[in-house]
Design an enzyme around this catalytic site. Structure first.
Site, PDB file in Angstrom:
ATOM      1  N   ARG A 115      94.265 -50.624  33.629  1.00  0.00           N
ATOM      2  CA  ARG A 115      93.596 -49.334  33.881  1.00  0.00           C
ATOM      3  C   ARG A 115      94.447 -48.459  34.798  1.00  0.00           C
ATOM      4  O   ARG A 115      94.496 -47.236  34.649  1.00  0.00           O
ATOM      5  CB  ARG A 115      92.230 -49.568  34.547  1.00  0.00           C
ATOM      6  CG  ARG A 115      91.185 -50.168  33.631  1.00  0.00           C
ATOM      7  CD  ARG A 115      89.831 -50.221  34.322  1.00  0.00           C
ATOM      8  NE  ARG A 115      88.901 -51.053  33.573  1.00  0.00           N
ATOM      9  CZ  ARG A 115      88.187 -50.639  32.523  1.00  0.00           C
ATOM     10  NH1 ARG A 115      88.296 -49.390  32.112  1.00  0.00           N
ATOM     11  NH2 ARG A 115      87.370 -51.454  31.893  1.00  0.00           N
ATOM     12  N   ASN A 154      80.104 -30.968  26.112  1.00  0.00           N
ATOM     13  CA  ASN A 154      80.164 -30.489  27.499  1.00  0.00           C
ATOM     14  C   ASN A 154      81.444 -29.690  27.753  1.00  0.00           C
ATOM     15  O   ASN A 154      81.424 -28.717  28.499  1.00  0.00           O
ATOM     16  CB  ASN A 154      80.046 -31.660  28.478  1.00  0.00           C
ATOM     17  CG  ASN A 154      78.598 -32.084  28.662  1.00  0.00           C
ATOM     18  OD1 ASN A 154      77.815 -31.384  29.282  1.00  0.00           O
ATOM     19  ND2 ASN A 154      78.240 -33.231  28.078  1.00  0.00           N
ATOM     20  N   HIS A 195      76.540 -37.541  33.950  1.00  0.00           N
ATOM     21  CA  HIS A 195      75.953 -38.807  33.504  1.00  0.00           C
ATOM     22  C   HIS A 195      74.533 -38.536  32.983  1.00  0.00           C
ATOM     23  O   HIS A 195      73.778 -37.797  33.620  1.00  0.00           O
ATOM     24  CB  HIS A 195      75.913 -39.805  34.669  1.00  0.00           C
ATOM     25  CG  HIS A 195      75.384 -41.136  34.267  1.00  0.00           C
ATOM     26  ND1 HIS A 195      76.129 -42.045  33.537  1.00  0.00           N
ATOM     27  CD2 HIS A 195      74.174 -41.709  34.462  1.00  0.00           C
ATOM     28  CE1 HIS A 195      75.401 -43.125  33.311  1.00  0.00           C
ATOM     29  NE2 HIS A 195      74.211 -42.946  33.859  1.00  0.00           N
TER      30      HIS A 195
HETATM   31  C1  GAR Z   1      77.100 -36.902  27.709  1.00  0.00           C
HETATM   32  O1  GAR Z   1      75.732 -37.058  27.438  1.00  0.00           O
HETATM   33  C2  GAR Z   1      77.458 -37.494  29.042  1.00  0.00           C
HETATM   34  O2  GAR Z   1      76.424 -37.409  29.968  1.00  0.00           O
HETATM   35  C3  GAR Z   1      77.732 -38.927  28.672  1.00  0.00           C
HETATM   36  O3  GAR Z   1      78.416 -38.850  27.449  1.00  0.00           O
HETATM   37  C4  GAR Z   1      77.946 -37.709  26.731  1.00  0.00           C
HETATM   38  C5  GAR Z   1      79.144 -36.939  26.230  1.00  0.00           C
HETATM   39  O4  GAR Z   1      78.752 -35.887  25.400  1.00  0.00           O
HETATM   40  N1  GAR Z   1      78.507 -39.589  29.663  1.00  0.00           N
HETATM   41  C6  GAR Z   1      78.327 -40.856  30.008  1.00  0.00           C
HETATM   42  O5  GAR Z   1      77.525 -41.578  29.492  1.00  0.00           O
HETATM   43  C7  GAR Z   1      79.255 -41.342  31.131  1.00  0.00           C
HETATM   44  N2  GAR Z   1      78.776 -42.589  31.646  1.00  0.00           N
HETATM   45  P1  GAR Z   1      79.790 -34.808  24.881  1.00  0.00           P
HETATM   46  O6  GAR Z   1      81.017 -35.561  24.405  1.00  0.00           O
HETATM   47  O7  GAR Z   1      79.100 -34.109  23.770  1.00  0.00           O
HETATM   48  O8  GAR Z   1      80.108 -33.896  26.026  1.00  0.00           O
END
Ligand code: GAR
Length: 219
Positions: free
Chosen positions: A92, A41, A136
């Site tokens: 955190r 992303n 998400h």
């Molecule tokens: C994505 O699919 C995003 O939606 C998810 O992690 C992945 C990261 O992909 N996020 C979550 O699950 C947050 N709760 P990437 O590292 O290839 O961008």
């Protein structure tokens, strides 16, 4: 299209809202991106900026896992990458304090959680009110949490998707900016479904970054 093959539905998606109905703001968004892993992303955002489709600048990538591939991508795009390893912070709030400090140092105005797999606290949220986006891999409010794709498959839904929303204190619950839906196919595994969802993530995240300032305040 070929006749009647279920794979013909592979490219079918539904995205809402359609961004063509909005007038873009002038100016360049100063983004800080937070990622924990692969960073596809991050790459999608960088590519859309490079192509002139998104008027923004990635000021910094913050990542929390030393081996996150997102950091390699940042180097490729010439984006400064700062490792803030959560394992080095007792609470955190302490990690979030360092994140806020780093984002401010780099002059960030909008924060994008692009695969950030840690819960965040009011320390971060209050520092950037209505200025933190998250992607998400489900059609929220369904399937919150860290195993959203597996949960969607287990529930037997026939439509899955992804959501970009503003962050609030309750996990995966802030105002929704944009969603994309994809079909779930009979032979899907978590991997094949996630891959189909990610194609759409890479479309809606840059668009939602452009849209959020129009919906929620100025540049
Ligand atoms: C994505 O699919 C995003 O939606 C998810 O992690 C992945 C990261 O992909 N996020 C979550 O699950 C947050 N709760 P990437 O590292 O290839 O961008």
């Amino acid at each position: 299209m070929g006749h009647n093959s279920i794979t013909d539905t592979m490219d079918v998606s539904l995205i809402s809202p359609s961004i063509s109905s909005y007038k873009w703001k002038d100016g360049t968004l100063k983004l800080g991106i937070m990622a924990s892993g692969n960073g596809s992303n991050f790459e999608a955002i960088a590519r859309d900026i490079d192509d002139g489709r998104l008027s923004a600048e990635i000021k910094v990538l913050i990542y929390n896992n030393p081996d996150a591939y997102a950091a390699v991508r940042a180097a490729k795009w010439g984006v400064p990458a700062v490792l803030l390893n959560h394992r080095n912070y007792k609470r955190r709030q302490d990690l979030d304090g360092r994140i806020v400090q780093t984002l401010r140092e780099y002059g960030v105005e909008w924060v994008v959680m692009a695969g950030w797999m840690r819960l965040v606290t009011s320390v971060l949220i209050d520092a950037f009110p209505n200025r933190i986006l998250n992607i998400h891999p489900s059609l929220l409010p369904s399937f919150k949490g860290s195993h959203a794709v597996e949960a969607a498959l287990a529930a037997g839904v026939k439509i899955a998707g992804c959501t970009v929303h503003l962050i609030c204190l309750e996990m995966d619950s802030g105002p929704i900016i944009m969603q994309a839906a994809v079909p779930v196919l009979p032979d899907d595994t978590p991997e094949t479904l996630h891959a189909r969802i990610q194609v759409q993530e890479h479309r809606i995240l840059p668009d939602a970054i452009a849209l959020a300032p129009i919906l929620y305040g100025s540049l």
